[in-house]
Design an enzyme around this catalytic site. Structure first.
Site, PDB file in Angstrom:
ATOM      1  N   TRP A  52      59.160  62.985  22.548  1.00  0.00           N
ATOM      2  CA  TRP A  52      59.472  64.302  21.934  1.00  0.00           C
ATOM      3  C   TRP A  52      57.790  64.990  22.408  1.00  0.00           C
ATOM      4  O   TRP A  52      58.714  65.393  23.750  1.00  0.00           O
ATOM      5  CB  TRP A  52      58.425  64.066  20.375  1.00  0.00           C
ATOM      6  CG  TRP A  52      57.718  63.287  19.621  1.00  0.00           C
ATOM      7  CD1 TRP A  52      57.089  64.114  18.643  1.00  0.00           C
ATOM      8  CD2 TRP A  52      57.529  61.702  19.245  1.00  0.00           C
ATOM      9  NE1 TRP A  52      55.614  62.437  18.305  1.00  0.00           N
ATOM     10  CE2 TRP A  52      56.500  61.761  19.075  1.00  0.00           C
ATOM     11  CE3 TRP A  52      58.145  60.566  20.439  1.00  0.00           C
ATOM     12  CZ2 TRP A  52      55.652  60.433  18.720  1.00  0.00           C
ATOM     13  CZ3 TRP A  52      57.313  59.757  20.013  1.00  0.00           C
ATOM     14  CH2 TRP A  52      55.967  59.536  19.610  1.00  0.00           C
ATOM     15  N   ASP A  53      56.372  65.653  22.182  1.00  0.00           N
ATOM     16  CA  ASP A  53      55.944  66.264  22.599  1.00  0.00           C
ATOM     17  C   ASP A  53      55.874  66.195  24.495  1.00  0.00           C
ATOM     18  O   ASP A  53      55.678  65.560  24.235  1.00  0.00           O
ATOM     19  CB  ASP A  53      55.084  66.640  21.796  1.00  0.00           C
ATOM     20  CG  ASP A  53      54.672  66.575  20.159  1.00  0.00           C
ATOM     21  OD1 ASP A  53      55.581  66.603  20.156  1.00  0.00           O
ATOM     22  OD2 ASP A  53      53.789  67.103  19.566  1.00  0.00           O
ATOM     23  N   ALA A 139      49.110  64.614  20.708  1.00  0.00           N
ATOM     24  CA  ALA A 139      49.367  65.611  21.494  1.00  0.00           C
ATOM     25  C   ALA A 139      48.360  65.827  21.502  1.00  0.00           C
ATOM     26  O   ALA A 139      46.999  66.564  20.974  1.00  0.00           O
ATOM     27  CB  ALA A 139      50.209  66.276  21.178  1.00  0.00           C
ATOM     28  N   ASP A 210      45.578  68.653  18.334  1.00  0.00           N
ATOM     29  CA  ASP A 210      46.521  69.253  19.109  1.00  0.00           C
ATOM     30  C   ASP A 210      45.654  70.210  20.869  1.00  0.00           C
ATOM     31  O   ASP A 210      46.493  71.671  20.801  1.00  0.00           O
ATOM     32  CB  ASP A 210      47.440  69.876  19.132  1.00  0.00           C
ATOM     33  CG  ASP A 210      48.838  69.215  18.083  1.00  0.00           C
ATOM     34  OD1 ASP A 210      48.805  68.178  18.259  1.00  0.00           O
ATOM     35  OD2 ASP A 210      49.725  70.134  16.910  1.00  0.00           O
ATOM     36  N   GLU A 294      51.010  74.389  14.443  1.00  0.00           N
ATOM     37  CA  GLU A 294      51.056  72.709  15.086  1.00  0.00           C
ATOM     38  C   GLU A 294      51.232  73.540  17.467  1.00  0.00           C
ATOM     39  O   GLU A 294      51.275  74.418  17.723  1.00  0.00           O
ATOM     40  CB  GLU A 294      51.854  71.947  15.439  1.00  0.00           C
ATOM     41  CG  GLU A 294      51.809  71.463  14.096  1.00  0.00           C
ATOM     42  CD  GLU A 294      52.877  69.892  13.666  1.00  0.00           C
ATOM     43  OE1 GLU A 294      52.802  68.908  13.746  1.00  0.00           O
ATOM     44  OE2 GLU A 294      54.177  70.507  13.811  1.00  0.00           O
TER      45      GLU A 294
HETATM   46  C1  FRU Z   1      54.200  67.797  16.605  1.00  0.00           C
HETATM   47  C2  FRU Z   1      53.272  67.264  16.521  1.00  0.00           C
HETATM   48  C3  FRU Z   1      51.529  67.488  17.016  1.00  0.00           C
HETATM   49  C4  FRU Z   1      51.094  65.898  16.576  1.00  0.00           C
HETATM   50  C5  FRU Z   1      52.201  65.316  17.323  1.00  0.00           C
HETATM   51  C6  FRU Z   1      52.579  63.535  16.145  1.00  0.00           C
HETATM   52  O1  FRU Z   1      55.852  67.781  17.307  1.00  0.00           O
HETATM   53  O2  FRU Z   1      52.978  67.247  15.060  1.00  0.00           O
HETATM   54  O3  FRU Z   1      51.361  68.385  16.217  1.00  0.00           O
HETATM   55  O4  FRU Z   1      50.280  65.766  17.658  1.00  0.00           O
HETATM   56  O5  FRU Z   1      53.772  65.651  16.835  1.00  0.00           O
HETATM   57  O6  FRU Z   1      54.065  62.956  16.456  1.00  0.00           O
END
Ligand code: FRU
Length: 424
Positions: A52-53, A139, A210, A294
């Site tokens: 994901w991120d 992240a 983040d 975020e």
């Molecule tokens: C965004 C998020 C970030 C966090 C991560 C956790 O998608 O919520 O803020 O670091 O995913 O999985």
């Protein structure tokens, strides 16, 4: 409960407010701020893991950087468990939705490399098991420091607690690929203080994470953005006239919106290496509007500060709403005042027909926006959604003054370099 002025003092700056009136201007499905539909037959980067991120390697000024012609991205990553009894449903079928929803609890930092800025090859984990001090590696931002290939990875060490940390390593290239070496000693930098930024003790649903370090193009100092919530016990925040903004008659009722207290935090480094940081009052608050801002990040363009942050439909407060996607604000100087782009803040949201198709957008200085695929509705009988866990098509936007426009769509996970560094 203290007002913003009391809480944050008069110096060095007052946070800008994303108001309820601003959010009332959000229009889902406006084609200039909506991500094109992602087709359900998308390709998957790797069927062993969810990603994901996505965090492209960049320099401290924000430029996406390749090394010796290799592009490098970091991703939050978790194993897929198609054969784990824990993720089988009553009929013995793999419950991919549950597996996907549980991923945050086992997020680890992985890296990938590519010659073409897409078609990413898996490099592996950045840190060996046991290096990171907590369970979750959440992240942050990898920064290429020099021509020796040194990289500072800033990220969030979560559970227990949430600490902004950094770990230094090095990128090594051959003609066949890229490896990361080092990344063995994690240095804690700071945590929420409870005075400006909400702590876990004040709110079990707090956010503090983040990190996005950068050098201010004007004053040359090293700063860092991060996600936070405004300090104070959960439920004690006040949604006053300033937070409500200039609403039409009948829109004064704020419901339970005092529970939504997102902010974009900023810290300044006391040293050149970024090992010693001082938190400053937030740049932007969304009290009464939204509970999560975020992965905040900047694009510096035309002498302006374009501040982007991702947010969700489900984190909006009572009486206001908007799509999952990336929101933006612009100012003439680092400490604001910031005004919402496009009036509302919305820059690129999911279409209402596919509200969860993508998330975690990162706007790069070349106007390309990367994100990941979350879930897309399908027509296949018996399957209603297809889980992504892979890179979404990249979108091109144009940023003009206080407006943005969707102008292009590119391949899945297309993250081209803006500059190449030849390692010495
Ligand atoms: C965004 C998020 C970030 C966090 C991560 C956790 O998608 O919520 O803020 O670091 O995913 O999985």
């Amino acid at each position: 409960m203290k007002s913003n002025t009391e809480k944050f003092g008069k110096t060095p700056h007052q946070p800008s407010l994303w108001t309820r009136a601003d959010a009332l201007k959000v229009r889902a499905d406006d084609p200039t701020t909506t991500q094109p539909l992602v087709s359900a037959d998308f390709p998957v980067l790797n069927d062993k893991v969810f990603i994901w991120d996505t965090m492209p390697l960049r320099d401290i000024d924000g430029n996406i950087t390749s090394v010796d012609g290799w592009s490098v991205i970091f991703t939050l990553t978790a194993d897929r468990h198609p054969n784990d009894p824990q993720y089988l449903d009553q009929n013995g079928n793999y419950d991919v939705i549950r597996d996907w929803n549980d991923r945050h609890g086992r997020a680890k930092m992985y890296y990938w490399f590519s010659r073409t800025g897409k078609d990413w090859k898996l490099g592996g984990r950045v840190m060996a098991e046991g290096v990171s001090p907590t369970v979750r590696e959440w992240a942050g931002t990898p920064i290429l420091l020099n021509e020796q290939g040194e990289v500072d990875l800033y990220y969030t060490a979560v559970t227990p607690g949430a600490t902004i940390v950094k770990v230094r390593g090095r990128v090594v290239t051959t003609e066949h690929g890229v490896s990361l070496v080092g990344f063995e000693k994690v240095k804690p930098l700071f945590e929420a203080d409870g005075k400006m930024y909400q702590t876990e003790a004040q709110n079990a649903f707090w956010g503090f994470r983040d990190p996005w370090p950068f050098r201010d193009p004007n004053d040359g100092k090293l700063y860092m953005l991060f996600e936070g919530n405004v300090a104070g016990e959960r439920g004690s925040h006040k949604v006053g006239d300033a937070e409500i903004g200039d609403v039409p008659p009948g829109y004064e009722d704020v419901g339970n919106s005092r529970f939504q207290t997102a902010c974009v935090g900023i810290a300044v480094a006391r040293d050149e290496d970024g090992d010693d940081w001082e938190m400053l009052p937030p740049l932007l608050t969304a009290v009464g509007v939204n509970d999560q801002t975020e992965r905040p990040h900047f694009v510096f363009q035309d002498g302006k500060y374009y501040l982007f942050t991702i947010s969700h439909t489900f984190t909006y407060a009572d009486g206001v709403t908007g799509p999952d996607g990336v929101y933006g604000f612009v100012a003439d100087s680092l400490f604001g005042p910031y005004v919402p782009l496009n009036g509302s803040g919305l820059v690129l949201g999911n279409p209402s027909s596919q509200p969860f198709q993508t998330y975690s957008h990162c706007v790069m200085p070349n106007g390309l926006v990367t994100s990941f695929i979350d879930s897309v509705p399908t027509n296949e009988a018996g399957i209603q959604i297809r889980i992504g866990g892979t890179e979404a098509p990249t979108v091109g936007i144009k940023i003009k003054g206080q407006q943005t426009f969707v102008v292009a769509e590119y391949d899945y996970g297309y993250i081209p370099p803006m500059l190449d560094v030849t390692l010495k």
